[in-house]
Design an enzyme around this catalytic site. Structure first.
Site, mmCIF file in Angstrom:
data_model
loop_
_atom_site.group_PDB
_atom_site.id
_atom_site.type_symbol
_atom_site.label_atom_id
_atom_site.label_comp_id
_atom_site.label_asym_id
_atom_site.label_seq_id
_atom_site.Cartn_x
_atom_site.Cartn_y
_atom_site.Cartn_z
ATOM 1 N N LYS A 202 0.845 -1.193 0.000
ATOM 2 C CA LYS A 202 0.000 0.000 0.000
ATOM 3 C C LYS A 202 0.882 1.245 0.000
ATOM 4 C CE LYS A 202 -1.736 2.728 2.885
ATOM 5 N NZ LYS A 202 -1.642 4.020 2.180
ATOM 6 N N SER A 255 5.370 7.052 10.368
ATOM 7 C CA SER A 255 5.481 7.728 11.655
ATOM 8 C C SER A 255 5.547 6.733 12.807
ATOM 9 C CB SER A 255 4.286 8.660 11.852
ATOM 10 O OG SER A 255 3.091 7.922 11.854
ATOM 11 N N THR A 256 6.185 7.146 13.884
ATOM 12 C CA THR A 256 6.302 6.299 15.070
ATOM 13 C C THR A 256 4.923 5.990 15.640
ATOM 14 O OG1 THR A 256 8.547 7.024 15.569
ATOM 15 C CG2 THR A 256 7.238 6.236 17.421
ATOM 16 N N GLU A 276 10.203 0.800 10.387
ATOM 17 C CA GLU A 276 11.220 1.830 10.179
ATOM 18 C C GLU A 276 10.503 3.149 10.392
ATOM 19 O OE1 GLU A 276 12.913 4.673 8.896
ATOM 20 O OE2 GLU A 276 13.048 3.888 6.872
ATOM 21 N N CYS A 310 13.495 10.399 6.915
ATOM 22 C CA CYS A 310 13.426 9.840 8.263
ATOM 23 C C CYS A 310 14.768 9.955 8.976
ATOM 24 C CB CYS A 310 12.975 8.388 8.201
ATOM 25 S SG CYS A 310 13.893 7.421 7.011
ATOM 26 N N GLU A 411 10.210 15.316 15.642
ATOM 27 C CA GLU A 411 10.597 15.191 14.230
ATOM 28 C C GLU A 411 9.816 16.255 13.453
ATOM 29 O OE1 GLU A 411 9.196 11.663 12.023
ATOM 30 O OE2 GLU A 411 11.245 11.507 11.270
HETATM 31 P P1 NAI Z 1 1.906 8.006 8.461
HETATM 32 O O1 NAI Z 1 2.732 7.158 9.334
HETATM 33 O O2 NAI Z 1 0.504 8.264 8.845
HETATM 34 O O3 NAI Z 1 1.843 7.369 6.982
HETATM 35 C C1 NAI Z 1 2.719 6.394 6.484
HETATM 36 C C2 NAI Z 1 1.907 5.325 5.782
HETATM 37 O O4 NAI Z 1 1.104 4.634 6.727
HETATM 38 C C3 NAI Z 1 0.935 5.814 4.722
HETATM 39 O O5 NAI Z 1 0.912 4.901 3.667
HETATM 40 C C4 NAI Z 1 -0.391 5.821 5.453
HETATM 41 O O6 NAI Z 1 -1.496 5.701 4.606
HETATM 42 C C5 NAI Z 1 -0.256 4.605 6.307
HETATM 43 N N1 NAI Z 1 -1.089 4.565 7.513
HETATM 44 C C6 NAI Z 1 -1.593 5.598 8.228
HETATM 45 N N2 NAI Z 1 -2.285 5.133 9.291
HETATM 46 C C7 NAI Z 1 -2.211 3.792 9.249
HETATM 47 C C8 NAI Z 1 -2.696 2.753 10.093
HETATM 48 N N3 NAI Z 1 -3.384 3.003 11.192
HETATM 49 N N4 NAI Z 1 -2.409 1.479 9.768
HETATM 50 C C9 NAI Z 1 -1.671 1.200 8.682
HETATM 51 N N5 NAI Z 1 -1.199 2.135 7.849
HETATM 52 C C10 NAI Z 1 -1.448 3.426 8.134
HETATM 53 O O7 NAI Z 1 2.677 9.348 8.244
HETATM 54 P P2 NAI Z 1 2.080 10.742 7.714
HETATM 55 O O8 NAI Z 1 0.768 11.011 8.368
HETATM 56 O O9 NAI Z 1 2.103 10.738 6.258
HETATM 57 O O10 NAI Z 1 3.153 11.772 8.285
HETATM 58 C C11 NAI Z 1 3.097 12.178 9.625
HETATM 59 C C12 NAI Z 1 4.490 12.313 10.185
HETATM 60 O O11 NAI Z 1 5.114 11.045 10.187
HETATM 61 C C13 NAI Z 1 5.423 13.188 9.381
HETATM 62 O O12 NAI Z 1 5.291 14.527 9.720
HETATM 63 C C14 NAI Z 1 6.748 12.642 9.759
HETATM 64 O O13 NAI Z 1 7.179 13.225 10.964
HETATM 65 C C15 NAI Z 1 6.497 11.184 9.983
HETATM 66 N N6 NAI Z 1 6.865 10.365 8.809
HETATM 67 C C16 NAI Z 1 8.000 9.618 8.881
HETATM 68 C C17 NAI Z 1 8.392 8.888 7.799
HETATM 69 C C18 NAI Z 1 9.630 8.065 7.836
HETATM 70 O O14 NAI Z 1 10.158 7.718 6.794
HETATM 71 N N7 NAI Z 1 10.113 7.675 8.992
HETATM 72 C C19 NAI Z 1 7.675 8.910 6.533
HETATM 73 C C20 NAI Z 1 6.462 9.682 6.573
HETATM 74 C C21 NAI Z 1 6.108 10.396 7.676
#
Ligand code: NAI
Ligand code: MG
Length: 818
Positions: A202, A255-256, A276, A310, A411
């Site tokens: 996804k 996100s964490t 990760e 990240c 972050e």
């Molecule tokens: P997110 O963690 O919500 O999204 C990442 C992925 O997880 C997306 O594909 C999203 O659709 C999916 N997702 C969201 N909720 C889910 C759930 N309950 N179960 C399974 N999958 C789920 O991150 P978001 O909202 O895009 O960004 C928020 C913050 O997260 C950013 O500001 C940043 O600080 C951090 N982040 C960190 C990343 C990294 O590479 N470590 C990448 C993206 C965001």
């Protein structure tokens, strides 16, 4: 051109030479737009080898963050879509798994080639959908994607020899973020396919297009239908995917907070998990660093990919004596950065992914300013109307930031670096580790001794020396602490998609093999346990706990009777409580000397332990016989096997080597096996001595300090060991033992913030509890899901699987050459 008579042209050339301004250098988006048009700018999911309409017919728009224009409409996946995709992956699994490794390797090579062939389409599509610059997608993302598939084609080829005794885990559910959409796809899909698994991926809702394009290319490249399925949608789709019972493995980057939810959602299901997550990585500049290089390093650390990385070096820690010089150079460099349209080949920084992210960045910067942080942005940043035409945020330096402030701890995930100063290397390390994260770190110094002294002290999965944000498929990447667990890339990463065959073969415990984990009844406690007392003979036979190298009375002063197989009352064991567990963790935390001891020293202590146990073999055999009712022969065999196992891990202590990865740069990438620090483990009832030794010895051999919960039914096999421990030079805190109601104590350990990893061998419910309760500090867990191991079988009871779980890999990148 001196002959020219056109005054305006000569003016213009002259003008250009005088200002040296960049002109526009746009990359054409024709091919990408044509691809979108070909699909009518409307996409379904890719399931079972073709585009499929979303079951509920719902779609949403994905836009170009640079101008907000809609690129296409994609499907919002729901449970039905996810289920169809998982079923397609399940159907494709047997044939894909049965392919000879070489055939799978050929498929992965073909994917790499197709990426190369369509590099331009993919690079432009990625820049459009994400808003990042074409320079980065073209020069970094897409080449690394191809490299990843090539590297993993190699692992597919070598699977049988290099991973003998392992097999692919099964159907993998993978959820990825928007910051490196195609690269994260490659990091997840390549090892999964190489290991013989099938995938449901996804992509993030902001950036679904490159995954759809890739899935289409994969089919063109001949990948069998159903091997790679892509379901688009938002977090709800992701949640539906990770909840699907058909998965054997979940891999997540994001996100964490969501990582925690996924840890809880997968708990107890027997699903392998890698996370990760976020980071707040330090970028440490010592006073002897080449400051000009360090400044370029900062550019790559925090302004690469708009800082939406990240592992971005988002905390600049500069030695005080060079802080002013560093800041001057950095501010001068910031003036020359260019921010603007993604498809302009001369841009350094593109657009922020979405308004919500821009708001988050703006809010955190404003808050830092309000708290007294000095804020620098380049003079060109003061453009009125920014944020209307596109989602841009200027490169930003926040100076004089307090280490505990929000800006220094949260972050930001944008082009914002906070800076702080330090005086000594010790202070630098303390500041660097002053975060709940531990993804990466960057160290700048011309002194190799200093660099290699600091690198092992940093709590981070990747340490870059005099470089930053370097990635390669041959090196593992992944976090410590709340940055998650598991590695992506290299040999380390392959294990995330494999399971040992012995583990697959295990059968569940029989109905009554385990003591009721919920309470004390099965221990004969009759409720809260009995006051510690004397046995009928009048001799105080109450064993104690073992904490910090000393025998300790339990906090609650309660004990419980230990009943032998023939019903005899063999003694009393202390009924440890929360306080005892916390004391044991504290003792382990303070027992750092064991982790610092050389491997040679650890080997010697383990040999010594083995010899001392051997010297008392008869006594232990007797004890086991009366406890478990085993025959003399079997009891004796348990002791001798335990002794041999200790010898094995003494042997391993200085032989479980790390590696030097062959990454294609002028550098060495040192993959170091580091101990977790405090490792907690819970033992099952059967083979009470051998199981305890089998779990404890590898953890100790690798330098962990252990808190062990021995068999609750037959704890005397463990408490008898105290005297052996006392005479074996094990330093205080290296091994701590708490007896009592195991699952009650295990829960305290699973929740404890100072426990970095936890192993649990017991019932299915206890396993689920440990996985669920570990979500808070995202500790790494290794649980048996209620499956019984044969501790006497060396394949199941000892070896590299145990050593791998007893360590985490830190990759240290050290450049060499001119
Ligand atoms: P997110 O963690 O919500 O999204 C990442 C992925 O997880 C997306 O594909 C999203 O659709 C999916 N997702 C969201 N909720 C889910 C759930 N309950 N179960 C399974 N999958 C789920 O991150 P978001 O909202 O895009 O960004 C928020 C913050 O997260 C950013 O500001 C940043 O600080 C951090 N982040 C960190 C990343 C990294 O590479 N470590 C990448 C993206 C965001
Ligand atoms: Mg988009």
């Amino acid at each position: 051109m001196s002959t020219t008579t056109d005054p305006s042209a000569s003016d213009s050339v002259k003008g250009i030479f005088e200002t040296m301004d960049y002109g526009p250098a746009p990359e054409s988006d024709q091919q990408a737009q044509a691809w979108l048009e070909r699909h009518g700018r409307t996409f379904g999911h890719v399931i079972g080898g073709r585009f499929v309409e979303p079951a509920a017919g719902e779609r949403f728009a994905t836009v170009h963050p640079g101008d907000g224009r809609e690129l296409a409409r994609v499907a919002q996946g729901d449970e039905a879509d996810v289920d169809a995709a998982v079923r397609a992956a399940q159907e494709a699994l047997p044939a894909w798994r049965a392919l000879p490794p070489h055939q799978r390797a050929r498929h992965l090579y073909a994917l790499a080639r197709h990426v190369q062939k369509h590099a331009r389409l993919l690079a432009v599509l990625e820049a459009l959908d994400n808003g990042k610059t074409i320079r980065e997608t073209r020069d970094i993302d897409v080449p690394l994607v191809a490299r990843h598939f090539t590297h993993h084609a190699g692992w597919a080829q070598l699977l049988e020899s290099e991973f003998a005794g392992y097999r692919g885990v099964g159907v993998c559910g993978q959820v990825i973020p928007w910051n490196f959409p195609l690269l994260m796809l490659a990091w997840k899909v390549a090892p999964a396919l190489a290991a013989g698994n099938t995938v449901v991926l996804k992509p993030a809702e902001f950036t679904p297009l490159s995954a759809l394009a890739f899935a289409e290319l994969a089919l063109e490249a001949g990948l069998p239908p159903g091997v790679l399925n892509v379901v688009t949608g938002d977090g709800r789709t992701g949640a539906a995917l990770v909840a699907h019972p058909g998965l054997a493995k979940v891999a997540f980057t994001g996100s964490t907070e969501v990582g925690r939810q996924i840890r809880q959602a997968t708990a107890g299901r027997g699903v392998k998990l890698s996370l990760e997550l976020g980071g707040k990585s330090p970028f440490i500049v010592f006073d002897d660093a080449d400051l000009d290089s360090a400044v370029e390093g900062v550019v790559d650390a925090i302004w690469f990919n708009q800082g939406e990385v990240c592992c971005a070096g988002s905390r600049l820690l500069v030695q005080e004596s060079v802080a002013a010089a560093m800041e001057d150079k950095l501010r001068a460099r910031m003036e020359t950065l260019r921010e603007g349209p993604s498809l302009d080949k001369a841009m350094d920084i593109g657009a922020i992914i979405a308004p919500v992210q821009l708001d988050k960045i703006t809010r955190l910067v404003e808050q830092c300013r309000a708290e007294g942080g000095r804020c620098y942005q380049p003079s060109w940043a003061a453009r009125p109307g920014d944020g209307e035409a596109g989602l841009y945020f200027p490169p930003t330096l926040l100076a004089d930031v307090a280490p505990a402030s929000t800006a220094a701890q949260e972050e930001i995930f944008g082009p914002v670096i906070v800076s702080m100063t330090f005086r000594t290397p010790e202070e630098a390390v303390a500041l660097a580790n002053d975060t709940r994260y531990g993804l990466a770190a960057s160290v700048w110094t011309e002194n190799v001794n200093l660099a290699l002294d600091v690198a092992p002290k940093l709590e981070a999965g990747v340490v870059w020396v005099n470089c930053t944000n370097v990635f390669d498929a041959a090196s593992g990447f992944g976090g410590y602490r709340e940055s998650g667990f598991g590695r992506e890339g290299g040999r380390e990463g392959m294990f995330e998609y494999l399971v040992p065959e012995w583990e697959v073969e295990l059968e569940p415990y029989g109905e009554d093999a385990l003591v009721d984990p919920a309470g004390g009844d099965a221990l004969g406690l009759g409720g809260g346990g009995a006051e510690r007392g004397e046995s009928a003979s009048g001799i105080d036979r109450t064993a104690k706990l073992y904490i910090g190298g000393k025998q300790a009375r339990p906090d609650g002063h309660y004990a419980y009777p230990v009943i032998g197989a023939d019903g005899a009352h063999l003694g009393e064991a202390p009924l440890g409580n929360r306080k005892d567990v916390r004391d044991a963790v504290e003792a382990a935390r303070k027992g750092g000397a064991w982790s610092k001891a050389t491997a040679h020293t650890r080997a010697q202590v383990l040999y010594y332990l083995a010899e001392n146990l051997d010297a008392r073999a008869r006594e232990f055999g007797e004890r086991l016989r009366s406890l478990t009712g085993a025959s003399s022969e079997d009891a004796g065999r348990e002791v001798t096997t335990a002794v041999r196992r200790l010898f094995s891990y003494a042997a391993w202590a200085d032989k479980y080597d790390g590696a030097v990865h062959a990454t294609p740069y002028r550098n060495v990438t040192l993959a170091m096996n580091e101990p977790w620090g405090v490792l907690a483990l819970a033992c099952p009832d059967e083979a009470p001595l051998l199981a305890l030794v089998s779990l404890t010895a590898p953890a100790l051999a690798m330098g962990n300090r252990v808190v062990a919960l021995p068999s609750p039914r037959w704890p005397l096999a463990a408490t008898d060991l105290y005297q052996v421990l006392d005479t074996s030079d094990l330093p205080p805190g290296a091994l701590n033992i708490v007896t009592g109601v195991r699952d009650e104590l295990a829960e305290v350990l699973a929740r404890h913030a100072d426990v970095a990893a936890m192993w649990y061998v017991g019932g299915a419910e206890g396993s689920a509890m440990v996985e669920r309760e570990s979500a808070d500090n995202l500790k790494s867990t290794w649980v048996n899901h209620g499956k019984r191991r044969d501790w006497f079988d060396a394949r199941q009871g000892e070896g590299r699987d145990y050593l791998r779980h007893a360590t985490r890999v830190k990759n240290i990148w050290v450049p060499y050459g001119e």
